[in-house]
Write a protein that holds these residues in place. Sequence first.
Motif, short mmCIF file in Angstrom:
data_model
loop_
_atom_site.label_atom_id
_atom_site.label_comp_id
_atom_site.label_asym_id
_atom_site.label_seq_id
_atom_site.Cartn_x
_atom_site.Cartn_y
_atom_site.Cartn_z
N UNK A 142 0.82 -1.21 0.00
CA UNK A 142 0.00 0.00 0.00
C UNK A 142 0.86 1.26 0.00
N UNK A 143 0.41 2.26 -0.75
CA UNK A 143 1.00 3.60 -0.69
C UNK A 143 0.17 4.42 0.28
N UNK A 144 0.78 4.83 1.38
CA UNK A 144 0.04 5.57 2.41
C UNK A 144 0.68 6.94 2.60
N UNK A 145 -0.12 8.03 2.48
CA UNK A 145 0.45 9.37 2.53
C UNK A 145 0.70 9.89 3.95
N UNK A 146 1.58 9.18 4.66
CA UNK A 146 2.07 9.65 5.96
C UNK A 146 3.35 8.89 6.27
N UNK A 147 4.04 9.32 7.30
CA UNK A 147 5.23 8.61 7.76
C UNK A 147 4.80 7.61 8.83
N UNK A 148 4.41 6.43 8.38
CA UNK A 148 3.96 5.40 9.32
C UNK A 148 5.04 5.10 10.34
N UNK A 149 4.62 4.90 11.62
CA UNK A 149 3.27 4.61 12.11
C UNK A 149 2.41 5.84 12.44
N UNK A 150 2.85 7.01 12.04
CA UNK A 150 2.05 8.21 12.28
C UNK A 150 0.87 8.27 11.33
N UNK A 151 -0.25 8.72 11.82
CA UNK A 151 -1.44 8.99 11.02
C UNK A 151 -1.94 7.77 10.23
N UNK A 152 -2.17 6.72 10.97
CA UNK A 152 -2.83 5.55 10.37
C UNK A 152 -4.32 5.86 10.23
N UNK A 153 -4.89 5.57 9.08
CA UNK A 153 -6.33 5.78 8.94
C UNK A 153 -6.73 6.48 7.68
N UNK A 154 -7.99 6.97 7.65
CA UNK A 154 -8.62 7.46 6.43
C UNK A 154 -8.20 8.87 6.04
N UNK A 155 -7.73 9.67 7.00
CA UNK A 155 -7.47 11.09 6.71
C UNK A 155 -6.09 11.53 7.19
N UNK A 156 -5.03 10.87 6.73
CA UNK A 156 -3.69 11.21 7.23
C UNK A 156 -3.23 12.61 6.85
N UNK A 157 -3.54 13.04 5.65
CA UNK A 157 -3.09 14.36 5.20
C UNK A 157 -3.86 15.46 5.92
N UNK A 158 -5.15 15.30 6.03
CA UNK A 158 -5.97 16.31 6.71
C UNK A 158 -5.59 16.43 8.18
N UNK A 159 -5.36 15.30 8.83
CA UNK A 159 -5.01 15.33 10.25
C UNK A 159 -3.61 15.92 10.46
N UNK A 160 -2.69 15.64 9.55
CA UNK A 160 -1.36 16.21 9.67
C UNK A 160 -1.40 17.73 9.55
#
Length: 271
Positions: A142-160
């Motif tokens: 999976x490509x996930x737009x955050x630096x995991x394990x930070x911001x796991x979930x549906x809205x990583x960019x918005x929450x960041x």
Amino acid sequence: MNSSLMLRRFCCFNTSSSSSSLNFCSKKKPLVFLGSPQVSTTVLDALFNASTAPDSLFQVAAIVTQPPSRRDRGKKVMPSPVAQYALDRGFSSDLIFTPEKAGEDMFLSNLKALQPELCITAAYGNILPRKFLNIPPLGTVNIHPSLLPLYRGAAPVQRALQDGVKETGVSLAFTVRALDAGPVIACERLEVDDQIKAPDLLEFLFSKGSELLIHELPSILDGSAKVKAKPQDDSKATLAPKITPEESWLYFDKEALVLHNKDGQEPELKL
């Protein structure tokens, strides 16, 4: 035309045509891409382009995306942006699957028939059950737009952006049943411009993520990525749940910085 028929128009489980289309390049490993919104087309485009290289190790054997839905003012039933992009690129509609849920028996049966070595997800928007994850021998990445394990979930960019972070990034990680908790193959960091909006940052991160994916694909395809992938430190994990309608309101008794950070948000994607 009956709307239920239109919803299934792009979900054609024709295994005989699928098999014949794979025969011409049997030496390449079949890869299945899963994605739905416009930002996912960046990743699909990178995969299409890389698969046509003379030394390519893989081919895009099928695409899985959300079913057609009613969009725009006319409320026409339209394929997802990923499905439309694939069709525009000349990809066979017989190989575009649009199950309501990724655990549907017919869908899984036909996916197995393709014998995919690897699955790639980028904002697909559906939970992948264990019986799906067990199909590709090389796993699902999976490509996930955050630096995991930070911001796991549906809205990583918005929450960041809401948190006013100065640094974010994109991660390439194996998919496991737990939410965004799989071993990380690679990540790329970047500084956050405090004027950037969520849609622009999301698009940029998926662009960087597609480059990262193409760079790492050889190690993923030869199996060495599983050896080098690093388990996430769950003690450092943070969650990025979807933005609720109530959270989108701006309250002007808040500090200016808080209002600024909230103003950068947009409705989340299902990642």
